[in-house]
Design an enzyme around this catalytic site. Structure first.
Site, PDB file in Angstrom:
ATOM      1  N   LYS A  37       0.839  -1.202   0.000  1.00 59.90           N
ATOM      2  CA  LYS A  37       0.000   0.000   0.000  1.00 59.90           C
ATOM      3  C   LYS A  37       0.876   1.256   0.000  1.00 59.90           C
ATOM      4  CE  LYS A  37      -3.874  -2.464   1.880  1.00 59.90           C
ATOM      5  NZ  LYS A  37      -4.510  -3.089   3.034  1.00 59.90           N
ATOM      6  N   ASP A  79     -11.843   1.807   2.950  1.00 67.74           N
ATOM      7  CA  ASP A  79     -12.227   0.401   2.789  1.00 67.74           C
ATOM      8  C   ASP A  79     -13.729   0.285   2.533  1.00 67.74           C
ATOM      9  OD1 ASP A  79     -10.066  -1.362   2.852  1.00 67.74           O
ATOM     10  OD2 ASP A  79      -9.894  -1.290   5.031  1.00 67.74           O
ATOM     11  N   GLN A 103      -5.324  -2.023   9.129  1.00 69.60           N
ATOM     12  CA  GLN A 103      -5.124  -3.348   8.526  1.00 69.60           C
ATOM     13  C   GLN A 103      -5.702  -4.436   9.432  1.00 69.60           C
ATOM     14  OE1 GLN A 103      -3.538  -3.864   5.408  1.00 69.60           O
ATOM     15  NE2 GLN A 103      -4.376  -5.892   5.712  1.00 69.60           N
TER      16      GLN A 103
END
Length: 281
Positions: free
Chosen positions: A52, A119, A96
């Site tokens: 990322k 997300d 995460q």
């Protein structure tokens, strides 16, 4: 033989578009900003975070990363999220998963400002997806939509079957296909006569988490087959939910594993961060 949908190629093209927009925003005042938080030392998560960060560098985003110890208190993590919610340099916040067991992941997601929830897991964003009034869509389903679009297939009026009903892929995937005017059926472990349902699919998305679960006799000739699965077979080889070698002979388009849906996920995260940056102007 099916045409192979090259996720790396589609991803690279999208990243070029994202980079051009990010440069324009940076020139106008501020590049998009992403903060990634990792709690604990899960090796797979460390790889994801690294990828990322690499993606952010590639498209010219500002990025911050936070590595917190395994025993970090939940209150400390929530306080960091609240701080990032207020930080004008940060457009996207990603925690995460998995998080350590003593931390309530639902509480973590609920704390992220919905306009920074890249997300798209928060109840607010899930609700917006249901209504068709969303800015941010979950990365994997959004990536699948891009892959289908790359084939030139018009979803409108097509029979679309999603195998799997998870909150991360199956459910939002069905909604995105529905918003594109597909006629959508969601199948799962309790579906009766699964083969009969899947053989009607013009577009089949497999997100069941079982290696080689989808076989050639489940596929309508000429269908577009998207394989979201990431499994390890008995030899430890990475494989999808679709028995690729046999399904390839029946489908018109198919994604490989690896190299299909996988490369799209981080690219769509970058796209969501770019969208969030535009929401924050």
């Amino acid at each position: 033989m099916a045409n192979i949908i090259d996720g790396k190629l589609v991803s690279a093209r999208l990243r070029e578009e994202i980079k051009a927009e990010a440069q324009a925003l940076a020139a106008a005042g501020r590049a998009p900003g992403l903060a990634v938080i990792l709690v604990g030392e899960d090796p797979a998560s460390q790889v994801y975070v690294k990828n990322k960060e690499k993606g952010c560098d590639e498209v010219g985003f500002y990025s911050e990363k936070y590595f917190l110890a395994e025993d970090t208190e939940e209150s400390e993590l929530l306080a960091l999220i609240e701080k990032l919610n207020k930080d004008p340099k940060i457009d996207g916040i990603l925690v995460q998963s998995p998080v350590p067991k003593h931390i309530d992941y639902k509480k973590v997601v609920d704390t992220i400002d919905p306009s920074k929830d890249v997300d798209a897991f928060s109840p607010v964003n899930v609700g917006k997806i249901m209504l068709g009034e969303y800015d941010l869509a979950p990365c994997t389903p959004a990536g699948v939509m891009e892959l289908i679009a790359s084939t030139g297939t018009d979803i409108s009026g097509k029979n679309c079957v999603v195998i799997g009903r998870s909150n991360i892929v199956g459910k939002p995937m069905s909604m995105l296909l529905l918003h594109a005017n597909g006629t959508v059926t969601v199948c799962h472990s309790k579906t009766a006569n699964l083969k009969e349902v899947t053989r009607n699919a013009d577009i089949l998305v497999a997100a069941v988490g079982k290696a080689d679960f989808v076989t050639a006799d489940m596929i309508k000739p000429g269908a577009v087959v998207i394989d979201v699965g990431m499994n390890r077979n008995a030899e430890g080889k990475l494989t999808g939910d679709v028995a690729f070698a046999e399904v390839e002979k029946v489908a018109s388009y198919i994604t490989p594993v690896p190299g299909g849906v996988g490369p799209m996920t981080i690219t769509m995260l970058l796209k969501n961060t770019l969208t969030a940056r535009k929401l924050h102007t």
